[in-house]
Scaffold this motif. Structure first.
Motif, PDB file in Angstrom:
ATOM      1  N   ASP A   1      -9.398   7.302 -14.251  1.00 28.40           N
ATOM      2  CA  ASP A   1     -10.617   7.264 -14.863  1.00 28.40           C
ATOM      3  C   ASP A   1     -11.378   6.035 -15.366  1.00 28.40           C
ATOM      4  N   ASP A   2     -11.025   5.166 -14.591  1.00 27.82           N
ATOM      5  CA  ASP A   2     -11.635   3.883 -14.734  1.00 27.82           C
ATOM      6  C   ASP A   2     -12.647   3.401 -13.792  1.00 27.82           C
ATOM      7  N   LEU A   3     -13.914   3.844 -14.584  1.00 27.15           N
ATOM      8  CA  LEU A   3     -15.174   3.786 -13.656  1.00 27.15           C
ATOM      9  C   LEU A   3     -15.376   2.203 -13.350  1.00 27.15           C
ATOM     10  N   PRO A   4     -15.167   1.176 -14.287  1.00 25.66           N
ATOM     11  CA  PRO A   4     -15.753  -0.199 -13.978  1.00 25.66           C
ATOM     12  C   PRO A   4     -14.731  -0.742 -12.720  1.00 25.66           C
ATOM     13  N   ARG A   5     -13.520  -0.446 -12.902  1.00 25.98           N
ATOM     14  CA  ARG A   5     -12.555  -1.159 -11.796  1.00 25.98           C
ATOM     15  C   ARG A   5     -12.958  -0.194 -10.648  1.00 25.98           C
ATOM     16  N   THR A   6     -13.358   0.790 -10.510  1.00 26.49           N
ATOM     17  CA  THR A   6     -13.419   1.750  -9.295  1.00 26.49           C
ATOM     18  C   THR A   6     -14.746   1.204  -8.825  1.00 26.49           C
ATOM     19  N   VAL A   7     -15.711   1.010  -9.348  1.00 28.85           N
ATOM     20  CA  VAL A   7     -17.062   0.441  -8.956  1.00 28.85           C
ATOM     21  C   VAL A   7     -16.743  -1.074  -8.186  1.00 28.85           C
ATOM     22  N   ARG A   8     -16.025  -1.702  -9.092  1.00 22.09           N
ATOM     23  CA  ARG A   8     -15.652  -3.232  -8.550  1.00 22.09           C
ATOM     24  C   ARG A   8     -14.855  -3.266  -7.185  1.00 22.09           C
ATOM     25  N   TYR A   9     -13.842  -2.203  -7.017  1.00 17.22           N
ATOM     26  CA  TYR A   9     -13.297  -2.034  -5.460  1.00 17.22           C
ATOM     27  C   TYR A   9     -14.251  -1.676  -4.444  1.00 17.22           C
ATOM     28  N   PHE A  10     -15.109  -0.783  -5.115  1.00 11.54           N
ATOM     29  CA  PHE A  10     -16.055  -0.294  -4.122  1.00 11.54           C
ATOM     30  C   PHE A  10     -16.787  -1.247  -3.412  1.00 11.54           C
TER      31      PHE A  10
ATOM     32  N   THR B   1       1.022  -1.086  -0.101  1.00  7.74           N
ATOM     33  CA  THR B   1      -0.019  -0.043   0.070  1.00  7.74           C
ATOM     34  C   THR B   1       0.871   1.432   0.116  1.00  7.74           C
ATOM     35  N   THR B   2       1.874   1.366   0.835  1.00 10.64           N
ATOM     36  CA  THR B   2       2.827   2.480   0.752  1.00 10.64           C
ATOM     37  C   THR B   2       3.546   2.502  -0.605  1.00 10.64           C
ATOM     38  N   LEU B   3       3.995   1.411  -1.339  1.00 12.73           N
ATOM     39  CA  LEU B   3       4.478   1.557  -2.486  1.00 12.73           C
ATOM     40  C   LEU B   3       3.483   2.203  -3.422  1.00 12.73           C
ATOM     41  N   ILE B   4       2.058   1.861  -3.388  1.00 16.30           N
ATOM     42  CA  ILE B   4       1.191   2.286  -4.433  1.00 16.30           C
ATOM     43  C   ILE B   4       0.968   3.563  -4.269  1.00 16.30           C
ATOM     44  N   HIS B   5       0.838   4.167  -2.882  1.00 16.95           N
ATOM     45  CA  HIS B   5       0.672   5.581  -2.682  1.00 16.95           C
ATOM     46  C   HIS B   5       1.866   6.389  -3.028  1.00 16.95           C
ATOM     47  N   SER B   6       3.096   5.812  -2.982  1.00 13.79           N
ATOM     48  CA  SER B   6       4.355   6.600  -3.324  1.00 13.79           C
ATOM     49  C   SER B   6       4.308   6.811  -4.841  1.00 13.79           C
TER      50      SER B   6
ATOM     51  N   ARG C   1       2.750   8.355 -11.579  1.00 14.45           N
ATOM     52  CA  ARG C   1       3.206   7.097 -12.073  1.00 14.45           C
ATOM     53  C   ARG C   1       2.165   6.092 -12.037  1.00 14.45           C
ATOM     54  N   TYR C   2       0.792   6.295 -12.619  1.00 18.54           N
ATOM     55  CA  TYR C   2      -0.281   5.638 -12.346  1.00 18.54           C
ATOM     56  C   TYR C   2      -0.225   4.086 -12.671  1.00 18.54           C
ATOM     57  N   ARG C   3       0.305   3.960 -14.111  1.00 15.89           N
ATOM     58  CA  ARG C   3       0.429   2.738 -14.629  1.00 15.89           C
ATOM     59  C   ARG C   3       1.411   1.763 -13.736  1.00 15.89           C
ATOM     60  N   GLU C   4       2.480   2.267 -13.176  1.00 12.75           N
ATOM     61  CA  GLU C   4       3.477   1.538 -12.491  1.00 12.75           C
ATOM     62  C   GLU C   4       2.610   0.887 -11.067  1.00 12.75           C
ATOM     63  N   ALA C   5       1.802   2.130 -10.648  1.00 12.41           N
ATOM     64  CA  ALA C   5       1.106   1.854  -9.352  1.00 12.41           C
ATOM     65  C   ALA C   5       0.006   0.751  -9.553  1.00 12.41           C
ATOM     66  N   MET C   6      -0.599   0.580 -10.685  1.00 15.89           N
ATOM     67  CA  MET C   6      -1.652  -0.265 -11.051  1.00 15.89           C
ATOM     68  C   MET C   6      -0.988  -1.637 -11.007  1.00 15.89           C
TER      69      MET C   6
ATOM     70  N   ARG D   1      -8.558   2.371  -0.035  1.00 21.67           N
ATOM     71  CA  ARG D   1      -8.734   3.776  -0.245  1.00 21.67           C
ATOM     72  C   ARG D   1      -7.612   4.266  -1.224  1.00 21.67           C
ATOM     73  N   VAL D   2      -6.474   3.585  -1.284  1.00 20.13           N
ATOM     74  CA  VAL D   2      -5.481   3.896  -2.247  1.00 20.13           C
ATOM     75  C   VAL D   2      -5.682   3.522  -3.317  1.00 20.13           C
ATOM     76  N   VAL D   3      -6.109   2.254  -3.712  1.00 18.82           N
ATOM     77  CA  VAL D   3      -6.484   1.712  -5.085  1.00 18.82           C
ATOM     78  C   VAL D   3      -7.634   2.475  -5.528  1.00 18.82           C
ATOM     79  N   ILE D   4      -8.723   2.793  -4.906  1.00 22.47           N
ATOM     80  CA  ILE D   4      -9.857   3.429  -5.368  1.00 22.47           C
ATOM     81  C   ILE D   4      -9.301   4.888  -5.625  1.00 22.47           C
ATOM     82  N   ARG D   5      -8.578   5.424  -5.139  1.00 24.10           N
ATOM     83  CA  ARG D   5      -8.157   7.009  -5.596  1.00 24.10           C
ATOM     84  C   ARG D   5      -7.168   6.703  -6.745  1.00 24.10           C
ATOM     85  N   LEU D   6      -6.444   5.464  -6.735  1.00 24.31           N
ATOM     86  CA  LEU D   6      -5.659   5.486  -8.109  1.00 24.31           C
ATOM     87  C   LEU D   6      -6.580   4.949  -9.515  1.00 24.31           C
TER      88      LEU D   6
END
Length: 511
Positions: free
Chosen positions: A407-416, A362-367, A373-378, A397-402
């Motif tokens: 602007d990935d609505l389907p993945r955001t809804v799935r994580y929510f 989680t710390t690495l994704i947030h960094s 660097r959104y693609r590397e975070a994903m 929280r971090v993954v939904i913010r990413l």
């Protein structure tokens, strides 16, 4: 001729003697083509034929020798048995000959038990069970002190008894009862527990009591525990000659003192101790320096000191950090904007053979998210999911913010949805991000649904989110008005065309 043997018991003669009689029976030769059947009693005899009694046979032979000539007797003697052989044969019928001297009527021993009958049903006993039973037997044989002086439950209960003492009584009233079972290092846990209870004075009394007993002191573990407790509660007086202290004190005592000052919030004193230890060429554990960096980074005014401490930690040849310390340093580097240092720490920890936890990922994704660097975070998110780790609330929280940043609505809804299925309650930041992603995609109804759910949970929308909702509603109203105007203009054009064609107004509107 057929010889038939009959046993007739003679009365008045010696016991166990038999008389023999020879009966000659003439058997006619059967006619051709036929044969007389042998009787059943001769066909299947019940027992083997008994040899003649040697005594009677001897008397018969003597009588024959008297009647016959000397030449004939010599031939008969040659064909007859010797006296030794006759004696040996007659002895067989006189009774049971014991094979071994002793009691003839001894009891027969019982048969040996069969393994399949005495063995209990089931699988064979595993070796682990045997070892556990052996260890339990060994522990039961061990003395009381060996089972007590390292037992955390006993040592914590000892601290509770000391806590319950009246203020006027000394800790010796509790400790004297257990002096026989205590050993070196036992009271270190008791002293730390007294520190957790907020009783530094009782911890000092326990240490003074231990100093009076040679079997408990000197001990660096007890000394380090009481030094850390006193430093944490600002009860420790610093020695005037720190150089001599650094030369005489052990490494564990110095580290305990630094940890105590860090927990007390005295970062300057802790940094001073580290500097003196460095000048005295005393290399302390890197975890102490990592704790100091994490504590100093909480103060925004001490960013320069944090940078200096990070440089010093980076210059260490051998870096041994626990997972918690490494994660804390990654958070500090992300906060200071030193994203490359955070990446280096994660790579070092992974290459050292240790497995990163969900918190470290989680710390690495947030960094990576903070450095845009959104693609590397994903990619780090996918790596986390491949390891089958269960996400916690900060990770969601971090993954939904990413996902909102991508602007990935389907993945955001799935994580929510997964967050709710896992039993977590969404925070206000998550609700705000969901409203934002729905607003970017023009989902006005979903924005209203999420905002209503957030208000039911007790959250109050901030001004930025409220203005975004109003803007969406206003834009939606403008769009509806534009559509209505376009529809009216289209109907007017139709009416105008029909009027030009000469059609009466009553027929302009279709039924």
């Amino acid at each position: 001729m057929l010889l038939v043997l009959e046993n007739v018991a003679s009365t008045g003669e010696l016991r166990h003697r038999n008389a023999y009689r020879f009966i000659h029976m003439a058997v006619r030769k059967p006619a051709s083509g036929s044969r007389r059947k042998v009787p059943k009693n001769l066909r299947y005899t019940r027992r083997a034929k008994v040899p003649p009694d040697p005594d009677i046979d001897r008397m018969r032979r003597r009588k024959q020798l008297a009647d016959t000539s000397p030449s004939t007797s010599v031939e008969d003697e040659d064909d007859s048995w010797s006296e030794e052989a006759l004696d040996a044969i007659s002895s067989l019928f006189q009774g049971r000959v014991p094979q071994k001297p002793g009691k003839l009527g001894r009891e027969r021993p019982l048969p040996l038990p069969e393994p399949f009958k005495i063995r209990p049903l089931g699988l064979p006993t595993p070796k682990d069970h045997i070892r556990s039973v052996a260890s339990s037997l060994a522990s039961s044989r061990s003395s009381l002190c060996k089972r007590v002086y390292k037992n955390p439950t006993f040592l914590i209960e000892l601290a509770r008894e000391i806590r319950d003492l009246p203020p006027e009584k000394n800790v010796s009233e509790v400790l004297d009862k257990w002096i026989a079972v205590l050993r070196k290092g036992s009271l270190s846990m008791t002293i730390r527990e007294l520190g957790h209870m907020g009783l530094p004075q009782r911890a000092l009394e326990t240490f003074c009591w231990a100093k009076q007993h040679p079997q408990l002191f000197p001990d660096d573990r007890v000394l380090g525990s009481v030094v850390e407790i006193l430093a944490r509660f600002s009860k420790l007086k610093m020695p005037k000659d720190m150089e001599n202290f650094m030369g005489s004190a052990s490494k564990s005592v110095i580290e305990a003192m630094v940890r105590g000052f860090i927990r007390a919030g005295k970062d300057g004193t802790a940094w001073k101790l580290l500097s003196i230890a460095k000048d005295a060429e005393r290399t302390l554990d890197p975890s102490v320096l990592a704790k100091l960096i994490a504590d100093v980074a909480k103060n925004p005014e001490k960013q320069e000191l944090v940078s200096v401490l990070l440089e010093e930690l980076g210059n260490r040849e051998e870096l041994k950090l626990k997972q918690q310390d490494c994660t804390a340093l990654m958070k500090v580097c992300t906060k200071l904007g030193r994203f490359e240092a955070a990446e280096s720490l994660f790579t070092w920890f992974k290459n050292s053979g240790q497995k990163p936890s969900v918190v470290m990922y989680t710390t690495l994704i947030h960094s990576r998210y903070s450095s845009k660097r959104y693609r590397e975070a994903m990619a780090a998110t996918w790596e986390l999911e491949e390891l089958n780790h269960l996400l916690d609330l900060p990770a969601y929280r971090v993954v939904i913010r990413l996902c909102v940043a991508l602007d990935d609505l389907p993945r955001t809804v799935r994580y929510f949805s997964r967050l709710k299925e896992a039993g977590f309650c969404p925070t206000y930041d998550i609700y705000r991000d969901m409203i934002k992603i729905y607003a970017q995609n023009g989902r006005v109804a979903k924005c209203k649904e999420v905002s209503k759910e957030a208000e039911l949970e007790g959250f109050k929308l901030d001004k930025e989110t409220t203005s975004l909702l109003l803007q969406i509603k206003g834009e939606a109203g403008v769009v509806v008005m534009q559509l209505a105007i376009r529809e009216l203009i289209g109907q007017f054009d139709v009416f105008k065309l029909k009027w030009l064609q000469g059609m009466p107004p009553t027929k302009w509107v279709s039924p």
